[in-house]
Enzyme design. Structure first.
Site, PDB file in Angstrom:
ATOM      1  N   THR A  22       0.651  -1.246  -0.185  1.00  8.27           N
ATOM      2  CA  THR A  22       0.071  -0.118  -0.108  1.00  8.27           C
ATOM      3  C   THR A  22       1.027   1.505  -0.065  1.00  8.27           C
ATOM      4  O   THR A  22       0.466   2.246  -0.510  1.00  8.27           O
ATOM      5  CB  THR A  22      -0.980   0.100   1.195  1.00  8.27           C
ATOM      6  OG1 THR A  22      -0.267   0.127   2.499  1.00  8.27           O
ATOM      7  CG2 THR A  22      -1.968  -1.250   0.923  1.00  8.27           C
ATOM      8  N   PHE A  29      -7.189  -5.171  -0.124  1.00  5.80           N
ATOM      9  CA  PHE A  29      -8.409  -5.674  -0.408  1.00  5.80           C
ATOM     10  C   PHE A  29      -9.212  -4.896   0.595  1.00  5.80           C
ATOM     11  O   PHE A  29     -10.388  -4.617   0.578  1.00  5.80           O
ATOM     12  CB  PHE A  29      -8.463  -7.078  -0.365  1.00  5.80           C
ATOM     13  CG  PHE A  29      -8.297  -7.577  -1.700  1.00  5.80           C
ATOM     14  CD1 PHE A  29      -8.011  -6.822  -2.901  1.00  5.80           C
ATOM     15  CD2 PHE A  29      -8.362  -8.968  -2.020  1.00  5.80           C
ATOM     16  CE1 PHE A  29      -7.853  -7.193  -4.023  1.00  5.80           C
ATOM     17  CE2 PHE A  29      -8.060  -9.384  -3.110  1.00  5.80           C
ATOM     18  CZ  PHE A  29      -7.821  -8.891  -4.476  1.00  5.80           C
ATOM     19  N   ASP A 102       2.061  -8.598  -7.410  1.00  8.19           N
ATOM     20  CA  ASP A 102       2.801  -7.261  -7.859  1.00  8.19           C
ATOM     21  C   ASP A 102       4.276  -7.570  -8.198  1.00  8.19           C
ATOM     22  O   ASP A 102       4.702  -6.353  -9.055  1.00  8.19           O
ATOM     23  CB  ASP A 102       2.602  -6.090  -7.071  1.00  8.19           C
ATOM     24  CG  ASP A 102       3.016  -6.133  -5.923  1.00  8.19           C
ATOM     25  OD1 ASP A 102       4.215  -6.941  -5.641  1.00  8.19           O
ATOM     26  OD2 ASP A 102       2.345  -5.582  -4.801  1.00  8.19           O
ATOM     27  N   HIS A 117       0.368 -16.545  -4.672  1.00  8.42           N
ATOM     28  CA  HIS A 117      -0.969 -16.379  -5.617  1.00  8.42           C
ATOM     29  C   HIS A 117      -0.562 -15.869  -6.908  1.00  8.42           C
ATOM     30  O   HIS A 117      -1.317 -15.337  -7.821  1.00  8.42           O
ATOM     31  CB  HIS A 117      -1.895 -15.130  -4.991  1.00  8.42           C
ATOM     32  CG  HIS A 117      -2.575 -15.762  -3.697  1.00  8.42           C
ATOM     33  ND1 HIS A 117      -2.857 -14.889  -2.597  1.00  8.42           N
ATOM     34  CD2 HIS A 117      -2.739 -16.935  -3.082  1.00  8.42           C
ATOM     35  CE1 HIS A 117      -3.645 -15.645  -1.556  1.00  8.42           C
ATOM     36  NE2 HIS A 117      -3.372 -16.702  -1.980  1.00  8.42           N
ATOM     37  N   CYS A 125      -1.068 -18.378 -22.924  1.00 11.23           N
ATOM     38  CA  CYS A 125      -2.097 -18.658 -23.674  1.00 11.23           C
ATOM     39  C   CYS A 125      -2.875 -19.945 -23.147  1.00 11.23           C
ATOM     40  O   CYS A 125      -2.146 -21.012 -22.957  1.00 11.23           O
ATOM     41  CB  CYS A 125      -1.768 -18.856 -25.078  1.00 11.23           C
ATOM     42  SG  CYS A 125      -3.001 -19.219 -26.214  1.00 11.23           S
ATOM     43  N   CYS A 146      -3.902 -14.649 -28.088  1.00  4.87           N
ATOM     44  CA  CYS A 146      -2.654 -15.025 -28.749  1.00  4.87           C
ATOM     45  C   CYS A 146      -2.758 -15.144 -29.886  1.00  4.87           C
ATOM     46  O   CYS A 146      -3.745 -15.099 -30.591  1.00  4.87           O
ATOM     47  CB  CYS A 146      -2.189 -16.524 -28.120  1.00  4.87           C
ATOM     48  SG  CYS A 146      -0.791 -17.279 -28.473  1.00  4.87           S
TER      49      CYS A 146
HETATM   50  P1  NAD Z   1      -5.845  -7.818   2.848  1.00  2.00           P
HETATM   51  O1  NAD Z   1      -6.291  -6.667   2.053  1.00  2.00           O
HETATM   52  O2  NAD Z   1      -6.987  -8.458   3.241  1.00  2.00           O
HETATM   53  O3  NAD Z   1      -5.167  -7.264   4.166  1.00  2.00           O
HETATM   54  C1  NAD Z   1      -4.225  -6.367   4.077  1.00  2.00           C
HETATM   55  C2  NAD Z   1      -3.888  -5.931   5.680  1.00  2.00           C
HETATM   56  O4  NAD Z   1      -2.773  -4.927   5.528  1.00  2.00           O
HETATM   57  C3  NAD Z   1      -5.129  -5.359   6.413  1.00  2.00           C
HETATM   58  O5  NAD Z   1      -5.240  -5.838   7.620  1.00  2.00           O
HETATM   59  C4  NAD Z   1      -4.374  -3.831   6.458  1.00  2.00           C
HETATM   60  O6  NAD Z   1      -4.821  -3.220   7.740  1.00  2.00           O
HETATM   61  C5  NAD Z   1      -3.143  -3.963   6.533  1.00  2.00           C
HETATM   62  N1  NAD Z   1      -2.162  -2.856   5.723  1.00  2.00           N
HETATM   63  C6  NAD Z   1      -2.765  -1.996   4.697  1.00  2.00           C
HETATM   64  N2  NAD Z   1      -1.626  -1.155   4.713  1.00  2.00           N
HETATM   65  C7  NAD Z   1      -0.480  -1.405   5.664  1.00  2.00           C
HETATM   66  C8  NAD Z   1       0.531  -0.954   5.995  1.00  2.00           C
HETATM   67  N3  NAD Z   1       1.120   0.106   5.139  1.00  2.00           N
HETATM   68  N4  NAD Z   1       1.319  -1.380   7.022  1.00  2.00           N
HETATM   69  C9  NAD Z   1       0.893  -2.213   7.711  1.00  2.00           C
HETATM   70  N5  NAD Z   1      -0.354  -2.977   7.536  1.00  2.00           N
HETATM   71  C10 NAD Z   1      -1.024  -2.501   6.468  1.00  2.00           C
HETATM   72  O7  NAD Z   1      -4.763  -8.425   1.965  1.00  2.00           O
HETATM   73  P2  NAD Z   1      -4.371 -10.029   1.962  1.00  2.00           P
HETATM   74  O8  NAD Z   1      -4.208 -10.303   3.537  1.00  2.00           O
HETATM   75  O9  NAD Z   1      -2.958  -9.894   1.687  1.00  2.00           O
HETATM   76  O10 NAD Z   1      -5.159 -10.573   1.376  1.00  2.00           O
HETATM   77  C11 NAD Z   1      -5.877 -10.295   0.092  1.00  2.00           C
HETATM   78  C12 NAD Z   1      -5.537 -10.938  -1.093  1.00  2.00           C
HETATM   79  O11 NAD Z   1      -5.193  -9.672  -1.464  1.00  2.00           O
HETATM   80  C13 NAD Z   1      -4.293 -11.752  -1.333  1.00  2.00           C
HETATM   81  O12 NAD Z   1      -4.643 -12.912  -1.619  1.00  2.00           O
HETATM   82  C14 NAD Z   1      -3.508 -10.787  -2.605  1.00  2.00           C
HETATM   83  O13 NAD Z   1      -3.195 -12.070  -3.484  1.00  2.00           O
HETATM   84  C15 NAD Z   1      -4.465  -9.780  -2.931  1.00  2.00           C
HETATM   85  N6  NAD Z   1      -3.704  -8.651  -3.371  1.00  2.00           N
HETATM   86  C16 NAD Z   1      -2.560  -8.167  -3.837  1.00  2.00           C
HETATM   87  C17 NAD Z   1      -2.162  -7.080  -4.046  1.00  2.00           C
HETATM   88  C18 NAD Z   1      -1.022  -6.948  -4.535  1.00  2.00           C
HETATM   89  O14 NAD Z   1      -0.261  -7.604  -5.245  1.00  2.00           O
HETATM   90  N7  NAD Z   1      -0.242  -5.853  -4.177  1.00  2.00           N
HETATM   91  C19 NAD Z   1      -3.259  -6.053  -3.876  1.00  2.00           C
HETATM   92  C20 NAD Z   1      -4.440  -6.310  -3.322  1.00  2.00           C
HETATM   93  C21 NAD Z   1      -4.678  -7.556  -3.222  1.00  2.00           C
END
Ligand code: NAD
Length: 236
Positions: A22, A29, A102, A117, A125, A146
């Site tokens: 983030t 999510f 990512d 994931h 393809c 493709c």
């Molecule tokens: P989630 O969204 O369920 O939880 C994210 C957690 O991180 C929350 O509890 C939140 O409070 C915390 N958080 C957010 N920003 C933060 C920060 N800067 N510092 C500390 N904590 C922070 O995500 P999840 O548990 O990874 O599960 C959801 C699914 O989301 C995963 O399967 C993943 O594949 C997918 N996803 C991935 C991406 C990515 O690749 N960047 C982005 C969105 C979702």
């Protein structure tokens, strides 16, 4: 305190999720401003759109959501990704296990990254199996296809799809041998990934998350703060 714990670790494993990215500008999510609370096509929930059956039945709608919400080609590693790469470089971290798709851990220099994931950087393809780069996906609109006419699918694990068995096995081995586990930026509600934490065989369990998680009570150290700032300051 965190820097001391990490300084003692000889076989550290990091297990993380969307919260790790983030601070690179990629929404997670489940935070207040995460993808689950953003308005989009209100006919479907994000879980429905990101499911295997939705991909098969509504491929164009899947790609519209995927392109606008999950592809962030300009995002760069933040201090959390960089600190974890430093720990590996110092020989104290054996693996990053991530739920993220990512590719930012690799961009930061981490070498042993177990992507539970999958990754937006790998695509193929569905008909002939040809690999397709993220750049090629970004260069198209709508449903990418493709040269053979087959639909291209990202190598990301959608809801209803199994996790890669070899990646899971490797993650379990790293966790079983670890002396320190740092869990960060994950709500720990997505299974089976979240269940992996229970394979940890060591004693130091550190949880770094913006908000409390269901495993806080098991941790030897809990930090409720942004993970980039926290790890960036704790790892020289
Ligand atoms: P989630 O969204 O369920 O939880 C994210 C957690 O991180 C929350 O509890 C939140 O409070 C915390 N958080 C957010 N920003 C933060 C920060 N800067 N510092 C500390 N904590 C922070 O995500 P999840 O548990 O990874 O599960 C959801 C699914 O989301 C995963 O399967 C993943 O594949 C997918 N996803 C991935 C991406 C990515 O690749 N960047 C982005 C969105 C979702």
């Amino acid at each position: 305190m965190l820097s001391e714990t990490l300084g003692r670790g000889e076989r550290i494993v990091f297990f993380g999720g969307a919260g790790v990215s983030t601070e690179s500008g990629i929404p997670d999510f489940r935070s207040g401003d995460g993808l689950y609370s953003r308005s989009g096509d209100t006919r479907y929930t994000p879980e429905e759109v990101l499911s295997h059956s939705f991909f098969v039945r509504h491929t164009a709608e899947f790609y519209a959501y995927y392109r606008s919400h999950l592809l962030h080609p300009h995002a760069r590693p933040n201090p959390a990704h960089l600190a974890l790469a430093r720990l590996e470089e110092q020989g104290r971290l054996t693996a990053v296990i991530t739920q993220n798709i990512d590719g930012l851990h690799q961009a930061a220099g981490s070498r042993t990254v177990l992507e539970l994931h999958g990754s937006v950087h790998r695509n193929s393809c569905l008909r002939c199996g040809a690999p397709v780069s993220l750049d090629a996906i970004l260069a198209t609109d709508g449903v990418p296809t493709c040269a053979c006419g087959g639909v291209i699918k990202p190598d990301v694990v959608l809801y209803e799809e199994p996790l890669d068995a070899a990646v899971m096995e490797s993650a379990i081995e790293h966790l079983a041998r670890a002396d320190t586990l740092v869990v960060g930026g994950t709500s720990l509600v997505v299974y089976p990934a979240a269940g992996l934490v229970h394979y940890f065989g060591g004693h130091e369990l550190v949880l770094i998350n913006a908000e409390p998680t269901a495993l806080d009570h098991l941790a030897t150290l809990v930090v409720h703060a942004p993970i980039g700032e926290t790890l960036g300051a704790a790892v020289p």
